[in-house]
Each structure stands twice: as C-alpha cells, then as structure tokens.
Write a protein that holds these residues in place. Structure first.
Motif, PDB file in Angstrom:
ATOM      1  N   THR A   7     -67.963  15.376 -49.963  1.00 19.87           N
ATOM      2  CA  THR A   7     -67.627  14.894 -51.296  1.00 19.87           C
ATOM      3  C   THR A   7     -68.630  13.840 -51.768  1.00 19.87           C
ATOM      4  O   THR A   7     -69.024  12.951 -51.006  1.00 19.87           O
ATOM      5  CB  THR A   7     -66.213  14.294 -51.303  1.00 19.87           C
ATOM      6  OG1 THR A   7     -65.291  15.276 -50.829  1.00 19.87           O
ATOM      7  CG2 THR A   7     -65.823  13.850 -52.697  1.00 19.87           C
ATOM      8  N   LYS A   8     -69.012  13.919 -53.043  1.00 18.75           N
ATOM      9  CA  LYS A   8     -69.940  12.947 -53.618  1.00 18.75           C
ATOM     10  C   LYS A   8     -69.198  11.656 -53.933  1.00 18.75           C
ATOM     11  O   LYS A   8     -68.034  11.668 -54.331  1.00 18.75           O
ATOM     12  CB  LYS A   8     -70.575  13.513 -54.891  1.00 18.75           C
ATOM     13  CG  LYS A   8     -71.423  14.751 -54.649  1.00 18.75           C
ATOM     14  CD  LYS A   8     -71.983  15.284 -55.952  1.00 18.75           C
ATOM     15  CE  LYS A   8     -72.805  16.552 -55.706  1.00 18.75           C
ATOM     16  NZ  LYS A   8     -73.357  17.112 -56.969  1.00 18.75           N
ATOM     17  N   THR A   9     -69.896  10.527 -53.740  1.00 15.58           N
ATOM     18  CA  THR A   9     -69.321   9.221 -54.064  1.00 15.58           C
ATOM     19  C   THR A   9     -70.358   8.395 -54.820  1.00 15.58           C
ATOM     20  O   THR A   9     -71.554   8.699 -54.808  1.00 15.58           O
ATOM     21  CB  THR A   9     -68.891   8.444 -52.808  1.00 15.58           C
ATOM     22  OG1 THR A   9     -70.066   7.920 -52.162  1.00 15.58           O
ATOM     23  CG2 THR A   9     -68.137   9.344 -51.834  1.00 15.58           C
ATOM     24  N   GLU A  10     -69.895   7.334 -55.448  1.00 19.08           N
ATOM     25  CA  GLU A  10     -70.791   6.461 -56.198  1.00 19.08           C
ATOM     26  C   GLU A  10     -71.674   5.628 -55.279  1.00 19.08           C
ATOM     27  O   GLU A  10     -72.638   4.990 -55.738  1.00 19.08           O
ATOM     28  CB  GLU A  10     -69.982   5.542 -57.107  1.00 19.08           C
ATOM     29  CG  GLU A  10     -69.003   4.646 -56.352  1.00 19.08           C
ATOM     30  CD  GLU A  10     -68.208   3.753 -57.275  1.00 19.08           C
ATOM     31  OE1 GLU A  10     -68.828   3.011 -58.079  1.00 19.08           O
ATOM     32  OE2 GLU A  10     -66.969   3.806 -57.207  1.00 19.08           O
ATOM     33  N   PHE A  11     -71.360   5.613 -53.995  1.00 20.85           N
ATOM     34  CA  PHE A  11     -72.127   4.812 -53.041  1.00 20.85           C
ATOM     35  C   PHE A  11     -73.230   5.622 -52.351  1.00 20.85           C
ATOM     36  O   PHE A  11     -73.949   5.089 -51.510  1.00 20.85           O
ATOM     37  CB  PHE A  11     -71.186   4.222 -51.980  1.00 20.85           C
ATOM     38  CG  PHE A  11     -70.090   3.395 -52.565  1.00 20.85           C
ATOM     39  CD1 PHE A  11     -70.356   2.140 -53.098  1.00 20.85           C
ATOM     40  CD2 PHE A  11     -68.780   3.866 -52.597  1.00 20.85           C
ATOM     41  CE1 PHE A  11     -69.348   1.370 -53.651  1.00 20.85           C
ATOM     42  CE2 PHE A  11     -67.765   3.103 -53.136  1.00 20.85           C
ATOM     43  CZ  PHE A  11     -68.048   1.851 -53.666  1.00 20.85           C
ATOM     44  N   ASP A  12     -73.353   6.894 -52.680  1.00 23.21           N
ATOM     45  CA  ASP A  12     -74.385   7.729 -52.071  1.00 23.21           C
ATOM     46  C   ASP A  12     -75.776   7.274 -52.511  1.00 23.21           C
ATOM     47  O   ASP A  12     -75.983   6.872 -53.663  1.00 23.21           O
ATOM     48  CB  ASP A  12     -74.198   9.191 -52.476  1.00 23.21           C
ATOM     49  CG  ASP A  12     -72.910   9.786 -51.945  1.00 23.21           C
ATOM     50  OD1 ASP A  12     -72.328   9.202 -51.002  1.00 23.21           O
ATOM     51  OD2 ASP A  12     -72.487  10.833 -52.459  1.00 23.21           O
ATOM     52  N   LEU A  13     -76.704   7.354 -51.570  1.00 24.41           N
ATOM     53  CA  LEU A  13     -78.118   7.153 -51.892  1.00 24.41           C
ATOM     54  C   LEU A  13     -78.699   8.500 -52.299  1.00 24.41           C
ATOM     55  O   LEU A  13     -78.547   9.482 -51.577  1.00 24.41           O
ATOM     56  CB  LEU A  13     -78.860   6.609 -50.666  1.00 24.41           C
ATOM     57  CG  LEU A  13     -80.389   6.535 -50.775  1.00 24.41           C
ATOM     58  CD1 LEU A  13     -80.798   5.511 -51.834  1.00 24.41           C
ATOM     59  CD2 LEU A  13     -81.000   6.182 -49.412  1.00 24.41           C
ATOM     60  N   VAL A  22     -82.134  14.960 -52.340  1.00 22.01           N
ATOM     61  CA  VAL A  22     -81.551  14.451 -51.095  1.00 22.01           C
ATOM     62  C   VAL A  22     -80.429  13.483 -51.446  1.00 22.01           C
ATOM     63  O   VAL A  22     -80.576  12.643 -52.336  1.00 22.01           O
ATOM     64  CB  VAL A  22     -82.606  13.730 -50.230  1.00 22.01           C
ATOM     65  CG1 VAL A  22     -81.970  13.190 -48.943  1.00 22.01           C
ATOM     66  CG2 VAL A  22     -83.775  14.656 -49.902  1.00 22.01           C
ATOM     67  N   ARG A  23     -79.310  13.627 -50.741  1.00 20.23           N
ATOM     68  CA  ARG A  23     -78.170  12.718 -50.914  1.00 20.23           C
ATOM     69  C   ARG A  23     -77.755  12.213 -49.543  1.00 20.23           C
ATOM     70  O   ARG A  23     -77.596  12.997 -48.601  1.00 20.23           O
ATOM     71  CB  ARG A  23     -77.007  13.440 -51.591  1.00 20.23           C
ATOM     72  CG  ARG A  23     -75.779  12.552 -51.809  1.00 20.23           C
ATOM     73  CD  ARG A  23     -74.800  13.215 -52.773  1.00 20.23           C
ATOM     74  NE  ARG A  23     -74.190  14.408 -52.203  1.00 20.23           N
ATOM     75  CZ  ARG A  23     -73.043  14.401 -51.497  1.00 20.23           C
ATOM     76  NH1 ARG A  23     -72.415  13.249 -51.269  1.00 20.23           N
ATOM     77  NH2 ARG A  23     -72.538  15.526 -51.038  1.00 20.23           N
ATOM     78  N   VAL A  24     -77.600  10.890 -49.412  1.00 19.34           N
ATOM     79  CA  VAL A  24     -77.202  10.277 -48.139  1.00 19.34           C
ATOM     80  C   VAL A  24     -75.875   9.567 -48.357  1.00 19.34           C
ATOM     81  O   VAL A  24     -75.779   8.648 -49.178  1.00 19.34           O
ATOM     82  CB  VAL A  24     -78.251   9.276 -47.639  1.00 19.34           C
ATOM     83  CG1 VAL A  24     -77.883   8.784 -46.232  1.00 19.34           C
ATOM     84  CG2 VAL A  24     -79.651   9.895 -47.635  1.00 19.34           C
ATOM     85  N   THR A  25     -74.848   9.980 -47.637  1.00 18.23           N
ATOM     86  CA  THR A  25     -73.531   9.362 -47.791  1.00 18.23           C
ATOM     87  C   THR A  25     -73.456   8.067 -46.979  1.00 18.23           C
ATOM     88  O   THR A  25     -74.202   7.884 -46.007  1.00 18.23           O
ATOM     89  CB  THR A  25     -72.412  10.307 -47.326  1.00 18.23           C
ATOM     90  OG1 THR A  25     -72.420  10.368 -45.877  1.00 18.23           O
ATOM     91  CG2 THR A  25     -72.603  11.711 -47.905  1.00 18.23           C
ATOM     92  N   PRO A  26     -72.562   7.140 -47.344  1.00 17.80           N
ATOM     93  CA  PRO A  26     -72.422   5.896 -46.571  1.00 17.80           C
ATOM     94  C   PRO A  26     -72.040   6.151 -45.114  1.00 17.80           C
ATOM     95  O   PRO A  26     -72.389   5.353 -44.235  1.00 17.80           O
ATOM     96  CB  PRO A  26     -71.306   5.148 -47.316  1.00 17.80           C
ATOM     97  CG  PRO A  26     -71.306   5.713 -48.691  1.00 17.80           C
ATOM     98  CD  PRO A  26     -71.692   7.148 -48.536  1.00 17.80           C
TER      99      PRO A  26
END
Length: 256
Positions: A7-13, A22-26
């Motif tokens: 799931t995507k979050t607002e804290f993803d890089l 590229v998406r990096v989750t917390p």
C-alpha cells in the motif's frame, strides 16, 4: 505468482532511476535497522555500523530489483520498483500486469536477473578492490566481521571499509538465498516455470510442494544452527506455501 504491491503512504520515498519509478516504504528502513549488525550488548542499530549497513542493503536490493526491471524492459514490458519490508519488487505496469514475461523461458530470465545483477555487482566491486592493490577479507556471516575489519583494513576510511564488506556480504548471500526454490523467492518462481516448461500438469501445485519441503528443511536447519531468524523466515515461507497449496487444491487447481 505475482506478489501484490504494498500500500502507498505519504511517507514513502519516491524517485526515478533512469526510466524506472522507485518507491521505498518506511518499513524497508525499519527492517534494515532491525537486521543490522549487533553491538556488544546484542542489540541492532550500533551507530558506527548503521549508516554503512543501511547504505549497503539499500544499494544491493535496489540493484537486485533493477536486474528484474531491465529484464522486463528487454521484453518490452514497463515496470516500477518498490522496496518494502520483505526486500523489493519489480512490478510490471500497464497491460503487462499478468506475469513476469511472455513465456516460461522469458519469465525464468526475469526471475534470475535480480540475483544475477547482485552477484555481478559484487564481482565488479571485488575487482575494483583488487585493482586498487588492496586485499579482500573472507566473506563471513554478519556478526563475525569485527576481527576481520580490524586486522585487514583493505579499504579506507573505516566507513567505506564497512560499506564494501556489508555490500559484498549482502549481495552474495542474499542473492544465493533468493535462488532457493521457495516462494516467493526468485528460485521458487524459476522452479514453477521449469515445471511449466517441461509440460508438467499443475506447475504451481508442484512448485508449491517443492517450496513447502525446501522451506521446512531450511527452517529446521536454521534452528539447528542456532540461526533463529533464518529458521523463523523459512518456517513462515514454508507455512505460506502450505496454505496456498491447500487453497489451490481445495479450489480445483490451476496455474496462476
């Protein structure tokens, strides 16, 4: 068996690397800290080790997923990369979301490309170290590195020494680990495609059986060696494969 995207979050890089989003989750960073080398009291996150460890893990896992993404691109399939708590995913996008390639052979290439990229990057780094006139320490399990790092300063400064050591260790061991025939590791995907390629009925069922047996044996082996994390990891993977197999058999089987 394509793993669902976290799931995507607002804290993803978020960033782009060439043509690949590229998406990096917390959770990726948190698990990297939990898996970091222990201090003298046995706790993870030793300050002097944490930065080079996280940098090595991030770079190695990203290169692994880039290997998958480049293999997708070679087959005309766009993809994006997600780094999350269990490592990373290269996920086909658009009309190509139904699998990892056009046929079993191409999907095997995609699955193998990730570990191959990691191993190739480790080989290049080793070559650069040797060409610089430095020696290369033996690659050992995390936790046994301290005497080697102290006695054989093959790279300076110390932070760079640690990054090189951790990168070689992560890239070599994690790549080999990923090639084991256990879902959802790359080796599990390769075995499924091999069953399909050789006209076996129910390739997913047969590959899940291999995954359950291999994962269970590796879990027992990990606990026997006192490697609790390894035992728990493969125990969970074996159980996950078992529940998927039960669901598949109860639903009449088929290739997913």
């Amino acid at each position: 068996m394509l793993i669902g995207e976290p799931t995507k979050t607002e804290f993803d890089l978020r960033f782009r690397l060439a043509q690949y989003p590229v998406r990096v989750t917390p959770w990726f960073w948190l698990v990297a800290v939990l898996l970091s080398p222990r201090n003298a009291d046995g706790f993870p996150g030793a300050p002097e080790l944490l930065l080079p460890w996280i940098a090595a893990v991030f770079t190695s896992v990203l290169i692994h997923e880039l290997g998958h993404a480049v293999a997708f691109a070679a087959q005309g399939i766009p993809s994006h990369i997600v780094l999350y708590q269990f490592g990373g995913l290269a996920i086909p996008t658009g009309a190509a979301t139904t699998g990892g390639g056009r046929d079993p052979r191409s999907r095997m290439v995609v699955s193998a490309a990730g570990p191959a990229a990691q191993l190739a990057s480790a080989a290049i780094l080793l070559a650069l170290v040797l060409l610089s006139g430095r020696s290369v320490p033996p690659i050992v399990l995390v936790g046994d590195w301290l005497p080697l790092a102290a006695d054989r300063p093959f790279v300076t400064p110390p932070t760079l020494l640690l990054f090189v050591f951790f990168y070689l260790e992560v890239s070599i061991y994690w790549a080999l680990l990923n090639l084991l025939p256990v879902y959802p590791l790359d080796g599990g995907q390769i075995v499924r495609e091999a069953f399909l390629l050789f006209d076996r009925s129910d390739p997913l069922k047969h590959s899940l059986i291999v995954s359950v047996m291999t994962g269970g044996l590796l879990a027992l082996w990990g606990f026997y060696l006192g490697q609790t994390f390894l035992g728990i990891l493969f125990g969970m993977l074996a159980y996950s494969s078992y529940t998927t197999l039960q669901s598949l058999m109860g639903g009449g089987g088929g290739y997913g």
